[in-house]
Design a protein around this motif. Structure first.
Motif, mmCIF file in Angstrom:
data_model
loop_
_atom_site.group_PDB
_atom_site.id
_atom_site.type_symbol
_atom_site.label_atom_id
_atom_site.label_comp_id
_atom_site.label_asym_id
_atom_site.label_seq_id
_atom_site.Cartn_x
_atom_site.Cartn_y
_atom_site.Cartn_z
ATOM 1 N N ILE A 95 0.831 -1.201 0.000
ATOM 2 C CA ILE A 95 0.000 0.000 0.000
ATOM 3 C C ILE A 95 0.866 1.252 0.000
ATOM 4 O O ILE A 95 0.552 2.264 -0.639
ATOM 5 C CB ILE A 95 -0.980 0.009 1.204
ATOM 6 N N ASN A 96 2.025 1.209 0.671
ATOM 7 C CA ASN A 96 2.902 2.381 0.724
ATOM 8 C C ASN A 96 3.447 2.753 -0.648
ATOM 9 O O ASN A 96 3.525 3.934 -1.000
ATOM 10 C CB ASN A 96 4.067 2.128 1.688
ATOM 11 N N VAL A 97 3.864 1.759 -1.441
ATOM 12 C CA VAL A 97 4.479 2.069 -2.734
ATOM 13 C C VAL A 97 3.452 2.400 -3.808
ATOM 14 O O VAL A 97 3.816 2.919 -4.871
ATOM 15 C CB VAL A 97 5.368 0.899 -3.225
ATOM 16 N N ASN A 98 2.180 2.144 -3.545
ATOM 17 C CA ASN A 98 1.142 2.338 -4.568
ATOM 18 C C ASN A 98 0.227 3.515 -4.306
ATOM 19 O O ASN A 98 -0.787 3.679 -4.998
ATOM 20 C CB ASN A 98 0.299 1.062 -4.717
ATOM 21 N N VAL A 99 0.553 4.346 -3.310
ATOM 22 C CA VAL A 99 -0.266 5.523 -3.028
ATOM 23 C C VAL A 99 0.632 6.757 -2.959
ATOM 24 O O VAL A 99 1.657 6.748 -2.286
ATOM 25 C CB VAL A 99 -1.049 5.370 -1.705
ATOM 26 N N ALA A 100 0.247 7.799 -3.649
ATOM 27 C CA ALA A 100 0.987 9.059 -3.650
ATOM 28 C C ALA A 100 -0.008 10.199 -3.883
ATOM 29 O O ALA A 100 -1.074 9.994 -4.467
ATOM 30 C CB ALA A 100 2.052 9.041 -4.756
ATOM 31 N N PRO A 101 0.304 11.423 -3.388
ATOM 32 C CA PRO A 101 1.487 11.846 -2.641
ATOM 33 C C PRO A 101 1.376 11.586 -1.140
ATOM 34 O O PRO A 101 0.548 10.759 -0.735
ATOM 35 C CB PRO A 101 1.555 13.344 -2.947
ATOM 36 N N HIS A 102 2.151 12.344 -0.337
ATOM 37 C CA HIS A 102 2.331 12.002 1.076
ATOM 38 C C HIS A 102 1.023 11.954 1.853
ATOM 39 O O HIS A 102 0.759 10.966 2.542
ATOM 40 C CB HIS A 102 3.281 12.999 1.757
ATOM 41 N N PHE A 105 2.600 6.823 -13.466
ATOM 42 C CA PHE A 105 2.794 6.183 -12.172
ATOM 43 C C PHE A 105 2.326 4.729 -12.295
ATOM 44 O O PHE A 105 1.135 4.448 -12.401
ATOM 45 C CB PHE A 105 1.998 6.890 -11.086
ATOM 46 N N LYS A 106 3.279 3.805 -12.295
ATOM 47 C CA LYS A 106 2.931 2.397 -12.482
ATOM 48 C C LYS A 106 2.831 1.711 -11.126
ATOM 49 O O LYS A 106 3.766 1.733 -10.321
ATOM 50 C CB LYS A 106 3.980 1.681 -13.338
ATOM 51 N N TYR A 107 1.698 1.090 -10.875
ATOM 52 C CA TYR A 107 1.483 0.373 -9.617
ATOM 53 C C TYR A 107 2.323 -0.915 -9.577
ATOM 54 O O TYR A 107 2.470 -1.593 -10.580
ATOM 55 C CB TYR A 107 0.011 0.014 -9.436
ATOM 56 N N HIS A 108 2.830 -1.219 -8.388
ATOM 57 C CA HIS A 108 3.532 -2.485 -8.207
ATOM 58 C C HIS A 108 2.525 -3.602 -7.953
ATOM 59 O O HIS A 108 1.635 -3.477 -7.124
ATOM 60 C CB HIS A 108 4.485 -2.408 -7.000
ATOM 61 N N LEU A 109 2.682 -4.703 -8.654
ATOM 62 C CA LEU A 109 1.843 -5.888 -8.410
ATOM 63 C C LEU A 109 2.405 -6.718 -7.268
ATOM 64 O O LEU A 109 1.701 -7.508 -6.689
ATOM 65 C CB LEU A 109 1.759 -6.743 -9.680
#
Length: 491
Positions: free
Chosen positions: A395-402, A487-491
């Motif tokens: 969830i941390n790497v797939n949501v932006a910004p802070h 912005f590419k989501y990590h699977l």
């Protein structure tokens, strides 16, 4: 702006040799020269960051989880009998911790930047440390309930704050390994807690206090020391850390520019908070985390009691937890390193949960063979730590910004940590068949939800690619942060 990967050294590379642009020169240029980082220097920088930040972050989370989970160690040492607590009242004491824990998680996550990590984490650490010390002097169930409520309120801000702090230091594809360091402390706290409890229980009768009281007192004093380390060890701006050279501070500033899309503005943005509350992947993540946390809290709190129910005595049931926790931590770190390198999260969660499913089936179906049941706890440990730890990274790497990410992790943890209430109720009496059955069911549900979220993430990545190529109409309601096309989501 998309994240820029480190590139080979050339005439525009930062800090490589005399006569080439310096870090400051590179940062001042606005168009013709794009500052790049020497990969070798970046590796040295990351090693220094790990060396200086990781021990502090690990120690504070270690002390937190130690103070939270030592109730499992003192249970087998006679604490319920000394304060007149029934099995039901003791289970309530375990669960009540999460009543205040879930309430304060999201607010603390959102306020992290305003209060600064140093002030927020140091203050909370001091309060929960004193509460742990005072827990050594409780005389009745009411005192136990009160101490658990205070601990829950203080520790609520810790995990969201620490994971968010890591996102200010490391890039997306560097994060799982560092979250693994942090999350492995849940395993190490079990191992260290088992050893420490075993040693401190030998103090039974010293100064007229029972051994379980010394467990609380000494562990609380240890946490006070950690609060001092947090104050001096976690700078508000990692790019200005005292231990970095001028060149390394410049590299950190470039890294911050490279991750600007991921980090966003420092100003509190209520619109980002509202977007997070409407994001389906936040709730999918929360359900997965809830299922995984049932294992985490049940296993880490009641493992000594589970081993005691398997035929081991009180002291054995504490020190035999150590190899189990250490194994879980080592496997998690190895999986996290591979996850970062491949930029894959869900396959590792799915694989780890298979081990847990087998482990809980063994605990339920092999009631008399102590060796086999002990081996099953090692299998369970693979899922207990990999599942929640990698899901938090996901969830941390797939949501932006802070602030969107801060709200997302706060909401995820608020929903997920109600699992602690469940864990306290399902692990009541030996041989804990209800607890093991519930944990097994939670694992199976987690597997289903991981697959659902994986397909949702893949659908979004495909949709963005088609929009970028002009193949479909752009109907995105939100087009910033993680919803940007690059912005590419990590699977």
């Amino acid at each position: 702006m998309a994240q820029i990967e480190p590139q080979a050294i050339d005439e525009k590379t930062i800090g490589t040799s005399e006569g080439q642009p310096t870090l400051d020169d590179g940062l001042k240029e606005t168009g013709s020269i794009e500052p790049r980082i020497d990969p070798a220097k970046e590796r040295i920088l990351l090693a220094k960051l790990d060396l200086m930040f990781t021990p502090v972050i690990m120690l504070v989370y270690l002390s937190c989880f130690l103070d939270r989970s030592n109730i499992g160690n003192v249970k087998v040492a006679g604490m319920p009998e000394d304060i007149g607590a029934s099995n039901q009242q003791f289970s309530t004491a375990v669960s009540i911790f999460y009543a205040t824990y879930v309430v304060f998680e999201t607010p603390f996550a959102i306020l992290l930047k305003k209060l600064t990590p140093r002030v927020l984490l140091s203050s909370l650490c001091i309060v929960w440390s004193l509460t742990t010390i005072f827990s050594g002097f409780i005389q009745n169930v009411g005192g136990l309930y009160t101490s658990r409520l205070v601990l829950g309120a203080c520790e609520a801000g810790l995990f969201p704050a620490l994971t968010l702090y890591l996102t200010t230091v490391y890039k997306r594809d560097e994060l799982a390994k560092r979250v693994a360091y942090l999350f492995s402390c849940t395993a190490l706290s079990g191992a260290f807690g088992g050893l420490l409890a075993y040693a401190l229980l030998q103090m039974d009768g010293v100064a007229g206090y029972a051994g379980w009281r010394w467990v609380y007192i000494i562990e609380g004093i240890f946490s006070v020391v950690i609060a001092v380390a947090v104050w001096f060890g976690l700078p508000t701006n990692p790019a200005e850390a005292w231990f970095l050279s001028a060149e390394q501070k410049g590299i950190m500033r470039i890294r911050q520019e490279q991750t600007a899309q991921y980090m966003g503005s420092d100003e509190l943005d209520w619109e980002e908070i509202r977007i997070a509350f409407k994001d389906p992947k936040v709730y999918l993540s929360a359900v997965i985390q809830f299922c995984q946390d049932i294992l985490l809290y049940g296993f880490s709190t009641f493992l000594p009691a589970i081993l005691k129910s398997a035929g081991y005595n009180s002291l054995q049931s504490n020190y035999l937890t150590v190899p189990v926790y250490m194994f879980g931590a080592i496997v998690f770190i190895a999986a996290a390193v591979a996850s970062d390198r491949l930029r894959l999260r869900s396959p590792f969660i799915l694989l780890a949960n298979v081990f847990g499913i087998v482990g809980y089936i063994v605990l339920l179906t092999v009631p008399s063979n102590n060796g086999v049941r002990y081996f099953a706890t090692f299998l369970c440990a693979v899922a207990v730590y990999n599942g929640p730890g990698l899901n938090v990274t996901w969830i941390n790497v797939n949501v932006a910004p802070h602030y969107r990410r801060a709200t997302s992790i706060g909401v995820q943890q608020t929903i997920a940590n109600t699992a602690g209430i469940v864990a306290g109720q399902i692990y009541r009496t030996s041989p804990y068949k209800l607890g093991h059955s519930f944990s097994l069911g939670a694992l199976c549900l987690a597997q289903v939800m991981v697959v659902v979220k994986m397909f949702y993430i893949r659908w979004w990545n495909t949709r963005k690619e088609k929009i970028a190529r002009g193949e479909i109409e752009d109907t995105r309601k939100y087009k910033t942060g993680d919803r940007e096309l690059d912005f590419k989501y990590h699977l």
